[in-house]
Structure formats: structure tokens, C-alpha cells
Write a protein that holds these residues in place. Structure first.
Motif, short mmCIF file in Angstrom:
data_model
loop_
_atom_site.label_atom_id
_atom_site.label_comp_id
_atom_site.label_asym_id
_atom_site.label_seq_id
_atom_site.Cartn_x
_atom_site.Cartn_y
_atom_site.Cartn_z
N SER A 21 -68.44 1.14 1.41
CA SER A 21 -67.19 0.40 1.55
C SER A 21 -66.00 1.34 1.72
N THR A 65 -63.34 1.54 4.73
CA THR A 65 -61.92 1.34 4.44
C THR A 65 -61.10 2.55 4.88
N THR A 67 -60.69 2.34 8.52
CA THR A 67 -59.64 1.36 8.84
C THR A 67 -58.26 1.95 8.55
N TYR A 68 -58.16 2.72 7.46
CA TYR A 68 -56.89 3.35 7.10
C TYR A 68 -56.43 4.28 8.22
N THR A 118 -62.42 -8.29 7.41
CA THR A 118 -62.50 -6.89 7.01
C THR A 118 -62.61 -6.80 5.48
N TYR A 148 -61.57 -4.73 3.27
CA TYR A 148 -60.40 -4.35 2.47
C TYR A 148 -59.52 -5.55 2.15
N THR A 192 -54.86 -1.06 3.13
CA THR A 192 -56.11 -0.28 3.15
C THR A 192 -55.98 0.93 2.25
N SER A 238 -56.40 -0.12 -1.17
CA SER A 238 -57.78 -0.57 -1.41
C SER A 238 -58.71 0.59 -1.75
N THR A 239 -58.47 1.76 -1.13
CA THR A 239 -59.31 2.92 -1.48
C THR A 239 -59.10 3.26 -2.95
N SER A 271 -60.64 0.45 -5.33
CA SER A 271 -62.09 0.39 -5.42
C SER A 271 -62.65 1.55 -6.24
N SER A 273 -67.15 -2.62 9.56
CA SER A 273 -66.72 -3.63 8.59
C SER A 273 -67.77 -4.73 8.49
#
Lengths: 409, 215
Positions: free
Chosen positions: A87, A91, A94-95, A196, A198, A290, A293-294, A297, A350
Motif C-alpha cells: 500500500s 501511495t 501516487t504522491y 485509489t 489513499y 497522499t 496517508s503515508t 498508515s 492502485s
């Protein structure tokens, strides 16, 4: 009155927050090549993200636990760690794409090459994550992202052949020269762009940040049920716009500038300016989401203090992760890799990573131990199981399709 | 949800890997492992939460677990307590819900476990969970460990798969019978149809050989 205003604000930010660089690029590419023949995938993705976000939001409201808390609790440390690595990979990708997207949008505005801009964008994103209040991150960029409604206006102004658009939307097959495999590959990409991972990490952690309780479940549902579908409308409008402009020319969309071209044609400079504002807001907002989100998580897996509801020094390790993620993302961009290509890869990965986090959420949303009377109802469970199957099929198909079609070439 | 800490509970399903929160609501750590102490009467009782990398890494399982644990220790070769996890005594636990809440603030809370030679013989739940079980019906694994309201090990749930694999779908008193979705419930129960609960009296644990025998 104040409550109504809050609901309205939530819905509006959900609309603006739904669209990010993945949606912009993928929808535009799909629109140019396949018309609206994949609009059903966006619809499916919107319903899927509603189910996923509603479950995780409800868990956050009832138990105060966010996504990765539950992933580790239900899957154990080893599978949880494998899940975290997968994940986080997606992410981070995506970032990278979002920061690159902001830089590309600024390039369209000022003409300076994005390679000169992205370090400043990254620094700005980090500064916002470090200093800005959570509500500012969530509301400001979500609201500015509403500028993308200009695509709906542009579509009306372009005056397309509506019957042809409608026919394309219900054809359920690729238009003439395109192969089924490419069509299926873009279906996976579009699905990944709409759903997605995130978005759910951010949504459930955001619920904890804003201290949702059981009484907030209603408001949360309204946001999800109104905001995401309207965000989906924006996605379809982008696809329809590029279809109308690019399809007759048999041209494909490879840059962010081409995504905005239909708006410029229909509405001129003013329209383009609004679209660019929308691009910047949507990608910048998504970059913040994003990035956060890192941190969310990783901190939730290891049990560290996280969140912007405490002082930065209280959640020091969380902010260290945010800083390192930003540095890594900038390092990737510094290689000169095309952010649009990163985006294309990120939406497919994703789709691959989704079932990993969806399954534990589904199990906990049914667990009376956590949820008391707020467990999933029967109808929701049927829908949720349907998406469990869909997500699994999409995840299994993603990599083979990617190789087979050479990333949709 | 109510407090589980003062009633019987399943160590893996209800306690392991949960978030630990201090008195003021700040996050402290995860329940990375549990400390099990031997009592004089041959019973095994959970006495503390263990946290930190020395507790978490071995639980990654098998060879991977021991390899990363070695690497972790080697990164601070000069530190005597590098392999000792942090310990939070059960006396500090206020309640167990979707998280473990403590009775004091987190500042300066975590202290490493004392070395081997002090106090009663202590083990880790994580070690127990990785042991092979020799049951009359064949080789099995431990799926969960059931504790009574005073945290004494009451029984083991043995079967195929990994600890916690039943995800709360097992049939017995105290668990909701119809936890959805029906399809997941049916699949999990079918996969674990041979799982059974063994009273702790019928169990002999060989901590040296990493083996559990069921009479």
C-alpha cells in the motif's frame, strides 16, 4: 443552520477531493480513445468507493480506529507488513504523481519547465503538512477543486451529439479500431483511478482527526453519498470533453495541457484559467492527502502517535515520515520521469493493492465487538461482497493486462 | 463496546496488535506481544504487554522473523538491552476495548523488561503461537489462546492456518452467531471446520524444543 452548512461543506469538499491527477489523466485518455464506452467503470468505481469509504468511516466514528490499525489487528504483523509495503508503494507512487501534477499545472500557467518547479511544489506541500490545520487542507483545496465543474460547462458549450454520446456510454464494447485487451486495461486503470487506496486511508484517518462519534455517522454518509457521485460526474464530463474534441482527430492525450484543451476551445481564456485553477487545487489537495496517508498508515501499523490534531512535536515520528516521503517523492521526480506516466502506472497498481485493505475493513465492519449495533446491514453486505469479488478479479487481471497490452499502447 | 479486560477473552483476537492509548488519549504503542509467566501450580498467566521492535520483529514469523531480529540487534551491538522489549504491566491497564487504555500518561512510560535471571520464568505469547502442535489427530497450529478473567491461560484453539485466522467467525458462546457477510463466514468456518478448543490441562508445552503436545 450551522449543521446544514457543515454538511454542504463536506459534500462540496468530497466532490472536489474526488478528482486527482489520476482521474484527470485517465479520464481524458479514455475519453479520447474510447469515448464514453467505459463510463460504466467510473460508475462502478464510484459505488465501490462509496461502500469502502462508508464502512471505514463508520468504523472510525464508532471505534476511533483507522484503516491500518485494523489491517494489522485482523491480518497479524506479517501479512499486515506485506500489506503496508504494498500500500505504501502505491501511495508513494501516487504522491510522486500528484506533486508532479501540481508542477505540470504550474508549468501550464507560467511557462516555466516543471523540472524547475517541482522542488518548490514539494517544499510547499511539506510546509502545508507541517503547519496548516487539518480543516484547511481538507476544505480549502476541496472547494477550489470545484473549479473543475468548468468541464461540465465546457461540455454543454461544445454541444456534442448527445445521442452519439449516450450510445457510446451503453455500447459496452471498444469502439472500432481498439482491441478488447486495451479496452479492458483502461477499464482497470479507470477503476483504480476512481478507487485509489489513499482516499480511504485519508478518509478514515480524517474521521479520527475530526473526532467523529456515533452521532456524526449521518453527516459522514451524506458526504459520501452525495459528494463521490458528483465527483464521478466531473470525471465523466472530462472524458466526454476529450471525446468530443480529440476523437474526430484520432489524437491521443499524453499531457496535462491536452486535458484542458477542450475547455479552452469551448470557453476561451477565462475557462482555461478556471480549469487550471481546478488542476492546481485538485492535485495539490490530493498531494497533501497522499502525503498524509503515508504517515497515517506507517504510524498506525507501528502504533506511533499520528495526526494533525496534536502538536507536531507530540507526533514527531509521524512528521518525520511525512518529511521522508516528500524527499523520496522529489528524488523520483528529479530523475526527469514523466509525471503523466507515473500517474498511468499508479492507477493500475492502485487497482492491484485495493483488496488488501478492503477485506479487513469488511470483516471489522461486521464485527459487533467493534461496531455494536452499527454493523453492516444485509443489503450493504451483499453489495460489499459483490465488490470484494470485483476487486479481486480486477487485482488479478491488472498485471497480466498491463504486460499484454504494453500499458495500453 | 464494553471492557473485555476483566472478563474471559481471546489473546490474539481481542488483545494482540491493538493500539495502546495513555490516560489522556495519546497513542503509546501497539500490543506487539504478551508476556506469559509460569506460576507455581503449572499454570501460565499473562502479566504484561510487550512492545517495540524486539517484540514485534520475531512475530514476523519463521526464518524471516529471526533474521530481521538479528539484524535489528546487530545495529546496536553495544547495547545490552537491544533484544529486550518494552514492558507495560497489566496493573497499568484501565480497560480493553477497540484499544488498550492505560491509567497513566505516556511520558516516560516504557521501560525495558528486566533480564532473564530476575523473577518468575517468563515467556512470550508470540513464541507459543509459532510452535508446532502435536495432537492425536496430527500436526496442528495454535489459532488462538483463551484467557480467563484473571488472565490465566484457560485453553488453546488448535487447527490449520495462522494465529487469528478465524477472524472472529468461530462458533461458540459469547460470539455473535451470525457475524456477516454470510459468504465470508461460511468460507472461514469451512476452512477451520477441524479447529477445536483444548483445555490447558491437556497441554504440555516444551519451551526448549518449541513444541506443544496435546494429550
Amino acid at each position: 443552520m450551522k449543521k446544514l452548512l457543515n454538511v454542504a461543506l463536506g459534500v462540496l469538499t468530497a466532490i472536489g477531493g474526488f478528482v486527482d491527477i489520476g482521474d484527470l489523466v485517465t479520464n481524458a485518455q479514455v475519453g479520447a480513445r474510447f469515448g464514453l464506452s467505459l463510463a460504466w467503470v467510473t460508475l462502478l468505481g464510484v459505488v465501490g468507493i462509496i461502500v469502502f469509504a462508508e464502512m471505514s468511516g463508520r468504523i472510525a466514528a464508532v471505534s476511533g480506529r483507522a484503516t491500518f490499525d485494523l489491517v494489522r489487528e485482523r491480518l497479524g504483523p506479517a501479512m499486515g507488513m506485506a500489506n503496508l509495503l504494498g500500500s505504501m508503494g502505491v501511495t508513494l507512487l501516487t504522491y510522486v504523481a500528484e506533486i508532479g501534477g501540481v508542477a505540470l499545472a504550474f508549468q501550464l500557467i507560467c511557462g516555466v519547465d516543471y523540472l524547475l518547479l517541482f522542488p518548490f511544489v514539494g517544499a510547499l506541500v511539506w510546509l502545508v503538512l507541517w503547519r496548516a490545520k487539518f480543516s484547511v487542507i481538507e476544505n480549502l483545496f476541496g472547494l477550489l477543486g470545484l473549479a473543475l465543474i468548468v468541464f461540465v460547462v465546457a461540455l454543454l458549450k461544445l454541444g456534442p451529439d448527445w445521442s452519439q454520446l449516450g450510445h457510446s456510454a451503453v455500447s459496452f464494447q471498444p469502439p472500432k479500431p481498439e482491441a478488447w485487451s486495451t479496452w479492458a486495461y483502461y477499464a482497470v486503470a479507470l477503476f483504480g483511478a476512481a478507487m485509489t487506496p489513499y482516499e480511504v486511508f485519508f478518509f478514515s484517518s480524517g474521521g479520527v482527526e475530526e473526532k467523529w462519534g456515533v452521532k456524526d455517522i449521518g453527516v459522514m454518509r451524506t458526504n459520501v453519498l452525495l459528494g463521490f457521485p458528483l465527483g464521478g460526474v466531473l470525471s465523466v464530463a472530462i472524458a466526454a470533453c476529450t471525446y468530443v474534441v480529440f476523437n474526430p482527430l484520432s489524437a491521443s492525450v499524453d499531457t496535462l495541457g491536452q486535458v484542458g484543451l477542450p475547455v479552452a476551445i469551448a470557453l476561451g481564456k477565462i475557462g482555461l484559467a478556471i480549469a487550471l485553477l481546478g488542476f492546481v487545487a485538485a492535485t495539490f489537495g490530493a498531494a497533501c492527502e497522499t502525503g498524509l496517508s503515508t504517515g497515517y498508515s506507517i504510524a498506525q501499523y507501528f502504533g506511533w502517535q499520528w495526526g494533525k490534531f496534536v502538536r507536531t512535536d507530540v507526533a514527531a515520528r509521524f512528521h518525520l515520515v511525512l518529511l521522508l516521503s516528500t524527499v523520496i517523492a522529489l528524488g523520483v521526480l528529479a530523475t526527469g520521469i514523466d509525471p503523466v506516466q507515473v500517474t498511468e502506472a499508479s492507477v493500475v497498481f492502485s487497482a492491484l493493492a485495493l483488496p488488501l485493505t478492503y477485506f479487513p475493513i469488511l470483516v471489522v465492519a461486521n464485527d459487533r465487538d467493534y461496531m455494536g449495533e452499527h454493523v453492516n446491514g444485509r443489503v450493504l453486505n451483499v453489495l460489499a461482497m459483490f465488490f470484494m469479488v470485483v476487486l479481486t478479479v480486477v487485482a488479478l487481471a491488472a498485471i497480466p493486462l498491463m504486460i499484454w497490452t504494453r500499458m495500453g499502447a | 463496546m464494553g471492557d473485555r479486560f476483566h472478563e474471559p477473552y481471546d489473546a490474539v483476537l481481542h488483545l494482540l496488535d491493538r493500539q495502546v492509548i495513555d490516560r489522556d488519549g495519546l497513542l503509546v504503542c501497539k500490543v506487539d506481544d504478551l508476556e506469559l509467566a509460569e506460576t507455581g501450580e503449572g499454570a501460565l498467566v499473562a502479566t504484561a504487554l510487550l512492545a517495540g521492535s524486539p517484540a514485534l520483529l520475531p512475530r514476523l514469523g519463521g526464518r524471516l522473523g529471526s533474521v530481521v531480529r538479528e539484524y535489528w540487534a546487530r545495529m546496536g551491538d553495544e547495547q545490552a538491552d537491544r533484544r529486550l522489549p518494552y514492558r507495560i504491566d497489566f496493573a497499568l491497564v484501565a480497560e480493553l476495548t477497540s484499544a488498550v487504555t492505560l491509567t497513566r500518561p505516556r511520558h516516560g512510560l516504557l521501560v525495558r523488561t528486566p533480564g532473564e535471571d530476575e523473577g518468575p520464568v517468563r515467556h512470550r505469547l508470540g513464541d507459543l503461537l509459532q510452535m508446532e502442535v502435536e495432537a492425536p489427530e496430527g500436526k496442528r497450529r495454535i489459532l488462538d489462546v483463551r484467557l480467563d478473567e484473571r488472565h490465566r491461560v484457560r485453553s488453546l484453539v488448535i487447527g490449520h492456518g495462522r494465529p487469528g485466522a478465524m477472524l472472529g467467525y468461530d462458533e461458540r458462546e459469547g460470539r455473535p452467531a451470525n457475524q456477516g457477510p454470510a459468504l465470508v463466514r461460511a468460507i472461514v468456518r469451512a476452512l477451520h471446520r477441524h479447529a477445536r478448543e483444548v483445555p490447558f490441562g491437556q497441554v504440555r508445552i516444551d519451551w526448549e524444543q518449541h513444541r506443544v503436545r496435546v494429550a
